[in-house]
Design a protein around this motif. Structure first.
Motif, PDB file in Angstrom:
ATOM      1  N   UNK A  89      -2.814  -6.560   4.792  1.00 30.80           N
ATOM      2  CA  UNK A  89      -2.459  -6.037   6.119  1.00 30.80           C
ATOM      3  C   UNK A  89      -1.104  -6.549   6.620  1.00 30.80           C
ATOM      4  N   UNK A  90      -0.797  -7.820   6.396  1.00 35.47           N
ATOM      5  CA  UNK A  90       0.470  -8.386   6.891  1.00 35.47           C
ATOM      6  C   UNK A  90       1.686  -7.716   6.272  1.00 35.47           C
ATOM      7  N   UNK A  91       1.616  -7.351   5.019  1.00 32.08           N
ATOM      8  CA  UNK A  91       2.725  -6.716   4.311  1.00 32.08           C
ATOM      9  C   UNK A  91       2.307  -5.338   3.807  1.00 32.08           C
ATOM     10  N   UNK A  92       1.721  -4.566   4.698  1.00 26.87           N
ATOM     11  CA  UNK A  92       1.105  -3.303   4.302  1.00 26.87           C
ATOM     12  C   UNK A  92       2.114  -2.314   3.718  1.00 26.87           C
ATOM     13  N   UNK A  93       3.269  -2.148   4.346  1.00 26.31           N
ATOM     14  CA  UNK A  93       4.268  -1.196   3.842  1.00 26.31           C
ATOM     15  C   UNK A  93       4.746  -1.605   2.443  1.00 26.31           C
ATOM     16  N   UNK A  94       5.046  -2.870   2.261  1.00 28.25           N
ATOM     17  CA  UNK A  94       5.474  -3.356   0.940  1.00 28.25           C
ATOM     18  C   UNK A  94       4.368  -3.174  -0.094  1.00 28.25           C
ATOM     19  N   UNK A  95       3.159  -3.508   0.288  1.00 32.63           N
ATOM     20  CA  UNK A  95       2.027  -3.369  -0.636  1.00 32.63           C
ATOM     21  C   UNK A  95       1.833  -1.917  -1.043  1.00 32.63           C
ATOM     22  N   UNK A  96       1.960  -1.009  -0.096  1.00 29.48           N
ATOM     23  CA  UNK A  96       1.843   0.412  -0.418  1.00 29.48           C
ATOM     24  C   UNK A  96       2.933   0.839  -1.401  1.00 29.48           C
ATOM     25  N   UNK A  97       4.147   0.340  -1.199  1.00 31.90           N
ATOM     26  CA  UNK A  97       5.237   0.652  -2.121  1.00 31.90           C
ATOM     27  C   UNK A  97       4.917   0.235  -3.543  1.00 31.90           C
ATOM     28  N   UNK A  98       4.331  -0.932  -3.686  1.00 30.86           N
ATOM     29  CA  UNK A  98       3.975  -1.420  -5.018  1.00 30.86           C
ATOM     30  C   UNK A  98       2.807  -0.634  -5.625  1.00 30.86           C
ATOM     31  N   UNK A  99       1.907  -0.167  -4.778  1.00 33.41           N
ATOM     32  CA  UNK A  99       0.683   0.507  -5.232  1.00 33.41           C
ATOM     33  C   UNK A  99       0.822   2.032  -5.295  1.00 33.41           C
ATOM     34  N   UNK A 100       1.967   2.576  -4.905  1.00 34.17           N
ATOM     35  CA  UNK A 100       2.125   4.017  -4.725  1.00 34.17           C
ATOM     36  C   UNK A 100       1.686   4.833  -5.943  1.00 34.17           C
ATOM     37  N   UNK A 101       2.078   4.424  -7.125  1.00 35.72           N
ATOM     38  CA  UNK A 101       1.776   5.215  -8.322  1.00 35.72           C
ATOM     39  C   UNK A 101       0.282   5.268  -8.625  1.00 35.72           C
ATOM     40  N   UNK A 102      -0.490   4.360  -8.054  1.00 35.83           N
ATOM     41  CA  UNK A 102      -1.942   4.410  -8.223  1.00 35.83           C
ATOM     42  C   UNK A 102      -2.555   5.528  -7.368  1.00 35.83           C
ATOM     43  N   UNK A 103      -1.849   5.876  -6.277  1.00 39.59           N
ATOM     44  CA  UNK A 103      -2.413   6.822  -5.314  1.00 39.59           C
ATOM     45  C   UNK A 103      -1.767   8.204  -5.350  1.00 39.59           C
ATOM     46  N   UNK A 104      -0.532   8.283  -5.811  1.00 40.26           N
ATOM     47  CA  UNK A 104       0.198   9.555  -5.850  1.00 40.26           C
ATOM     48  C   UNK A 104       0.863   9.728  -7.206  1.00 40.26           C
ATOM     49  N   UNK A 105       1.155  10.960  -7.572  1.00 42.61           N
ATOM     50  CA  UNK A 105       1.796  11.182  -8.877  1.00 42.61           C
ATOM     51  C   UNK A 105       3.314  10.961  -8.851  1.00 42.61           C
ATOM     52  N   UNK A 106       3.794  10.139  -7.932  1.00 38.49           N
ATOM     53  CA  UNK A 106       5.223   9.858  -7.798  1.00 38.49           C
ATOM     54  C   UNK A 106       5.429   8.366  -7.616  1.00 38.49           C
ATOM     55  N   UNK A 107       6.617   7.891  -7.958  1.00 37.43           N
ATOM     56  CA  UNK A 107       6.937   6.487  -7.691  1.00 37.43           C
ATOM     57  C   UNK A 107       7.444   6.367  -6.257  1.00 37.43           C
ATOM     58  N   UNK A 108       7.391   5.172  -5.716  1.00 36.77           N
ATOM     59  CA  UNK A 108       7.841   4.934  -4.348  1.00 36.77           C
ATOM     60  C   UNK A 108       9.321   5.281  -4.189  1.00 36.77           C
TER      61      UNK A 108
END
Length: 170
Positions: A89-108
């Motif tokens: 939660x504290x670094x949610x935007x950064x964490x999402x950037x790192x995890x993006x390819x797990x959730x979408x077919x594109x890189x951050x």
């Protein structure tokens, strides 16, 4: 600021909708609005037509907006509900950037994204989010248009999330 003028620019597949709102200390009023039909497809000619229509609207209504909000067609964005551990939660935007390819077919690096925290379940230690992403190549013409018009954008939203925001404030 006692009076503020905002411009809403909603670009859909076949229409351009422009709305000018003026806010005072007492109320927000609809100052002007127009809907212009557009040809289907998003080529350079269409972008030039949109630019001309916005300039005409601003000039005709003597509008110098303090804030500009851009609405884009829903089919240009990807929406996905995701669950993450509360620990990020504290670094949610950064964490999402790192995890993006797990959730979408594109890189951050290929997208612009934002998110809305839907809920935090302390019992299970999970965050529930709505992730909204748009490919950079899709958004770039709209950002270029904004720069060419000298309009700084205060926000960009798709129609479905804009409606949800509107009804959540009512």
């Amino acid at each position: 600021m006692l009076f503020q003028t905002s411009l809403g620019v909603d670009i859909q597949e076949q229409a351009l909708c422009l709305v000018c709102l003026r806010a005072s200390s007492r109320a927000v009023q609809l100052a002007s609005h127009s809907v212009y039909p557009l040809e289907k497809g998003m080529g350079e000619e269409k972008i030039d037509a949109i630019k001309s229509l916005i300039q005409e609207f601003l000039g005709k209504n003597r509008i110098s907006p303090a804030s500009v909000f851009l609405g884009l067609p829903r089919n240009k964005a990807i929406l996905k509900y995701i669950t993450l551990p509360v620990a990020v939660k504290e670094n949610l935007r950064e964490s999402l950037g790192y995890e993006m390819e797990k959730h979408l077919p594109f890189s951050a690096g290929d997208i612009h994204f934002d998110f809305q925290l839907i809920s935090e379940d302390k019992g299970t230690g999970q965050l529930h989010l709505l992730l909204v992403a748009i490919k950079k190549e899709v958004l770039t013409p709209f950002l270029d248009l904004s720069r060419q018009l000298g309009l700084g954008l205060s926000g960009i939203e798709i129609s479905s999330t804009a409606l949800a925001d509107y009804f959540s404030w009512e």
